[in-house]
Design a protein around this motif. Sequence first.
Motif, short mmCIF file in Angstrom:
data_model
loop_
_atom_site.label_atom_id
_atom_site.label_comp_id
_atom_site.label_asym_id
_atom_site.label_seq_id
_atom_site.Cartn_x
_atom_site.Cartn_y
_atom_site.Cartn_z
N ASP A 1 0.83 -1.21 0.00
CA ASP A 1 0.00 0.00 0.00
C ASP A 1 0.87 1.26 0.00
O ASP A 1 0.65 2.19 0.77
CB ASP A 1 -0.95 -0.03 1.20
N ASP B 1 5.04 -2.45 5.29
CA ASP B 1 3.91 -3.29 5.69
C ASP B 1 3.36 -2.85 7.04
O ASP B 1 4.08 -2.34 7.90
CB ASP B 1 4.37 -4.75 5.77
N TYR B 2 2.07 -3.05 7.23
CA TYR B 2 1.39 -2.72 8.47
C TYR B 2 1.66 -3.80 9.52
O TYR B 2 1.82 -4.97 9.19
CB TYR B 2 -0.12 -2.63 8.26
N ILE B 3 1.62 -3.40 10.78
CA ILE B 3 1.69 -4.36 11.87
C ILE B 3 0.31 -4.97 12.04
O ILE B 3 -0.67 -4.26 12.23
CB ILE B 3 2.14 -3.69 13.18
N VAL B 4 0.25 -6.29 11.92
CA VAL B 4 -1.01 -7.02 12.08
C VAL B 4 -0.76 -8.14 13.09
O VAL B 4 0.16 -8.94 12.92
CB VAL B 4 -1.50 -7.62 10.74
N PHE C 1 4.90 -7.74 11.34
CA PHE C 1 4.80 -7.18 10.00
C PHE C 1 5.83 -7.88 9.10
O PHE C 1 6.82 -8.41 9.57
CB PHE C 1 4.98 -5.66 9.98
N PRO D 1 -0.31 -11.37 5.44
CA PRO D 1 -0.24 -10.94 6.84
C PRO D 1 -0.94 -11.95 7.75
O PRO D 1 -1.75 -12.76 7.29
CB PRO D 1 -0.94 -9.59 6.86
#
Length: 194
Positions: free
Chosen positions: A116, A120-123, A127, A155
């Motif tokens: 995005d 990367d987002y923390i999920v 991440f 993720p």
Amino acid sequence: MKRQFFPFLIFSALTACSPQPKEVDLKMPEPASPTLEYADILPVKDTLFGTPDESGNSFAFLNKKGDTIIQTGEFDNCFSTIFTTFAYVADERFKDRGMVAINRNKEVIFEAYIFDNGPDYIVEGLFRIKRNGKIGFADPSGKVVIPAIYSCADPFENGKARVALNCEVISDGEHSSSKSDEWFYIDQQGRKIQ
């Protein structure tokens, strides 16, 4: 006391962000093997705060006392304004690795997994990261907790992530998808699960 400290902090930030000749050692050591070497995160006592230069791309990183820890122009682009255990930067020294995470010694910890238009987002507390073209997972401190051995990885969701050791990434302009006949799931410790 606060009124005297605040102008000092602004003065320190402005002098740290003023244009300076770039004194960067462009000779990044090349590893003896085709596998790139990576550093670890380092223990830290304080948070650094980024102050942008006129372009807004390069930052000086200052501690809360206003001392410059990393000079403006050290990296071509900085993407982190707060530097705890790692910061995202880009520089010609890193060649084809793109955006990378560095530690306080300015050593590469891992390459950013771009999702995005950014890292990367923390999920679920992890991440995705990249090392040598493979995908792994790190915790919010930047510590790599699942080694980068996967060609594709989704993720985490409900305590598991879908991964594949061999896959094909199919690009559709701005977006991409992954195709594999060998998907399996791992838990947050990297163990294969059903």
